[in-house]
Scaffold this motif. Structure first.
Motif, PDB file in Angstrom:
ATOM      1  N   PHE A   3       0.845  -1.184   0.000  1.00  0.00           N
ATOM      2  CA  PHE A   3       0.000   0.000   0.000  1.00  0.00           C
ATOM      3  C   PHE A   3       0.882   1.236   0.000  1.00  0.00           C
ATOM      4  N   LEU A   4       0.428   2.273  -0.687  1.00  0.00           N
ATOM      5  CA  LEU A   4       1.057   3.580  -0.615  1.00  0.00           C
ATOM      6  C   LEU A   4       0.284   4.368   0.434  1.00  0.00           C
ATOM      7  N   VAL A   5       1.005   4.916   1.404  1.00  0.00           N
ATOM      8  CA  VAL A   5       0.370   5.683   2.470  1.00  0.00           C
ATOM      9  C   VAL A   5       0.900   7.111   2.420  1.00  0.00           C
ATOM     10  N   LEU A   6      -0.013   8.056   2.260  1.00  0.00           N
ATOM     11  CA  LEU A   6       0.325   9.476   2.328  1.00  0.00           C
ATOM     12  C   LEU A   6      -0.241  10.012   3.636  1.00  0.00           C
ATOM     13  N   SER A   7       0.643  10.530   4.481  1.00  0.00           N
ATOM     14  CA  SER A   7       0.159  11.141   5.715  1.00  0.00           C
ATOM     15  C   SER A   7       0.367  12.653   5.635  1.00  0.00           C
ATOM     16  N   ARG A   8      -0.508  13.367   6.314  1.00  0.00           N
ATOM     17  CA  ARG A   8      -0.431  14.823   6.353  1.00  0.00           C
ATOM     18  C   ARG A   8      -0.666  15.267   7.785  1.00  0.00           C
ATOM     19  N   ARG A   9       0.279  16.087   8.266  1.00  0.00           N
ATOM     20  CA  ARG A   9       0.102  16.637   9.602  1.00  0.00           C
ATOM     21  C   ARG A   9      -1.059  17.616   9.603  1.00  0.00           C
ATOM     22  N   ARG A  10      -1.852  17.585  10.643  1.00  0.00           N
ATOM     23  CA  ARG A  10      -3.018  18.474  10.774  1.00  0.00           C
ATOM     24  C   ARG A  10      -2.558  19.792  11.415  1.00  0.00           C
ATOM     25  N   VAL A  55       4.049   0.396   2.414  1.00  0.00           N
ATOM     26  CA  VAL A  55       3.931  -0.541   3.531  1.00  0.00           C
ATOM     27  C   VAL A  55       3.437  -1.891   3.026  1.00  0.00           C
ATOM     28  N   GLU A  56       3.667  -2.913   3.831  1.00  0.00           N
ATOM     29  CA  GLU A  56       3.272  -4.285   3.514  1.00  0.00           C
ATOM     30  C   GLU A  56       2.292  -4.750   4.585  1.00  0.00           C
ATOM     31  N   ALA A  57       1.111  -5.232   4.161  1.00  0.00           N
ATOM     32  CA  ALA A  57       0.105  -5.735   5.103  1.00  0.00           C
ATOM     33  C   ALA A  57      -0.811  -6.708   4.373  1.00  0.00           C
ATOM     34  N   LYS A  58      -1.545  -7.507   5.132  1.00  0.00           N
ATOM     35  CA  LYS A  58      -2.437  -8.482   4.501  1.00  0.00           C
ATOM     36  C   LYS A  58      -3.658  -7.812   3.872  1.00  0.00           C
ATOM     37  N   ASP A  59      -4.104  -6.660   4.463  1.00  0.00           N
ATOM     38  CA  ASP A  59      -5.249  -5.950   3.917  1.00  0.00           C
ATOM     39  C   ASP A  59      -5.245  -4.522   4.452  1.00  0.00           C
ATOM     40  N   GLU A  60      -6.187  -3.712   3.972  1.00  0.00           N
ATOM     41  CA  GLU A  60      -6.234  -2.307   4.374  1.00  0.00           C
ATOM     42  C   GLU A  60      -6.544  -2.148   5.854  1.00  0.00           C
ATOM     43  N   GLY A  61      -7.310  -3.067   6.409  1.00  0.00           N
ATOM     44  CA  GLY A  61      -7.596  -3.024   7.838  1.00  0.00           C
ATOM     45  C   GLY A  61      -6.337  -3.115   8.676  1.00  0.00           C
ATOM     46  N   GLU A  62      -5.433  -3.993   8.279  1.00  0.00           N
ATOM     47  CA  GLU A  62      -4.161  -4.120   8.999  1.00  0.00           C
ATOM     48  C   GLU A  62      -3.324  -2.847   8.860  1.00  0.00           C
ATOM     49  N   VAL A  63      -3.400  -2.197   7.702  1.00  0.00           N
ATOM     50  CA  VAL A  63      -2.680  -0.931   7.518  1.00  0.00           C
ATOM     51  C   VAL A  63      -3.206   0.096   8.519  1.00  0.00           C
ATOM     52  N   HIS A  64      -4.525   0.267   8.600  1.00  0.00           N
ATOM     53  CA  HIS A  64      -5.121   1.220   9.540  1.00  0.00           C
ATOM     54  C   HIS A  64      -4.724   0.882  10.978  1.00  0.00           C
ATOM     55  N   GLU A  65      -4.814  -0.391  11.317  1.00  0.00           N
ATOM     56  CA  GLU A  65      -4.501  -0.828  12.679  1.00  0.00           C
ATOM     57  C   GLU A  65      -3.043  -0.537  13.039  1.00  0.00           C
ATOM     58  N   THR A  66      -2.136  -0.796  12.111  1.00  0.00           N
ATOM     59  CA  THR A  66      -0.713  -0.589  12.379  1.00  0.00           C
ATOM     60  C   THR A  66      -0.369   0.898  12.410  1.00  0.00           C
ATOM     61  N   LEU A  67      -0.930   1.678  11.499  1.00  0.00           N
ATOM     62  CA  LEU A  67      -0.678   3.127  11.514  1.00  0.00           C
ATOM     63  C   LEU A  67      -1.191   3.758  12.803  1.00  0.00           C
ATOM     64  N   ALA A  75      -2.863  10.571  18.630  1.00  0.00           N
ATOM     65  CA  ALA A  75      -3.263  11.889  19.122  1.00  0.00           C
ATOM     66  C   ALA A  75      -4.197  12.614  18.149  1.00  0.00           C
ATOM     67  N   GLY A  76      -4.520  11.978  17.020  1.00  0.00           N
ATOM     68  CA  GLY A  76      -5.408  12.603  16.040  1.00  0.00           C
ATOM     69  C   GLY A  76      -4.754  13.716  15.248  1.00  0.00           C
ATOM     70  N   MET A  77      -3.432  13.694  15.166  1.00  0.00           N
ATOM     71  CA  MET A  77      -2.684  14.782  14.539  1.00  0.00           C
ATOM     72  C   MET A  77      -2.310  14.510  13.086  1.00  0.00           C
ATOM     73  N   LEU A  78      -2.723  13.366  12.550  1.00  0.00           N
ATOM     74  CA  LEU A  78      -2.400  13.000  11.171  1.00  0.00           C
ATOM     75  C   LEU A  78      -3.659  12.605  10.415  1.00  0.00           C
ATOM     76  N   ASP A  79      -3.669  12.929   9.128  1.00  0.00           N
ATOM     77  CA  ASP A  79      -4.652  12.380   8.184  1.00  0.00           C
ATOM     78  C   ASP A  79      -3.904  11.414   7.280  1.00  0.00           C
ATOM     79  N   PHE A  80      -4.544  10.311   6.914  1.00  0.00           N
ATOM     80  CA  PHE A  80      -3.935   9.315   6.047  1.00  0.00           C
ATOM     81  C   PHE A  80      -4.756   9.109   4.786  1.00  0.00           C
ATOM     82  N   GLU A  81      -4.051   8.928   3.684  1.00  0.00           N
ATOM     83  CA  GLU A  81      -4.659   8.429   2.451  1.00  0.00           C
ATOM     84  C   GLU A  81      -3.943   7.117   2.157  1.00  0.00           C
ATOM     85  N   ILE A  82      -4.704   6.044   1.998  1.00  0.00           N
ATOM     86  CA  ILE A  82      -4.135   4.708   1.786  1.00  0.00           C
ATOM     87  C   ILE A  82      -4.568   4.217   0.417  1.00  0.00           C
ATOM     88  N   VAL A  83      -3.574   3.853  -0.396  1.00  0.00           N
ATOM     89  CA  VAL A  83      -3.835   3.412  -1.767  1.00  0.00           C
ATOM     90  C   VAL A  83      -3.312   1.984  -1.931  1.00  0.00           C
TER      91      VAL A  83
END
Length: 119
Positions: A3-10, A55-67, A75-83
């Protein structure tokens, strides 16, 4: 699966001091995720404050869980876009013997020297 993960600080909702307080623990957790093979590659973004990673994960749920283990994410200080990413098949198709030889000779569209096959 990758998955490609783009994070952005809030930055509109949190101050630099808020981020600075968590940066040391964020870096430690990012190193941990790299050491266990979750993060394959990581960069700072050049357009906005944040990161881009593969990142490497079995599915998008695991990506969210690990991030969610990242201190800034907790702390709610990041937004993520997961592709989700899929393997690129273009090169294997081009070099396959079943591809018409005409395409092999006209492969210069790849920006590489023309491939010539007379098999």
């Amino acid at each position: 699966m990758q998955f490609l993960v783009l994070s952005r600080r809030r930055t509109d909702q949190f101050s630099n001091a808020d981020f600075e307080r968590l940066v040391p623990s964020e870096g430690a957790q990012a190193r941990h995720l790299y050491s266990i093979g979750f993060t394959r590659q990581i960069w700072h973004r050049g357009d906005v404050p944040g990161a881009c990673q593969v990142v490497e994960a079995k599915d998008e749920g695991e990506v969210h869980e690990t991030l969610a283990t990242l201190p800034l994410a907790r702390a709610g200080m990041l937004d993520f876009e997961i592709v989700p990413l899929k393997p690129y098949a273009g090169f294997s198709l081009l070099l396959s013997p079943s591809v018409p030889r005409r395409l092999w000779r006209e492969a210069s569209w790849l920006g590489q020297p023309t491939v010539t096959y007379y098999g």
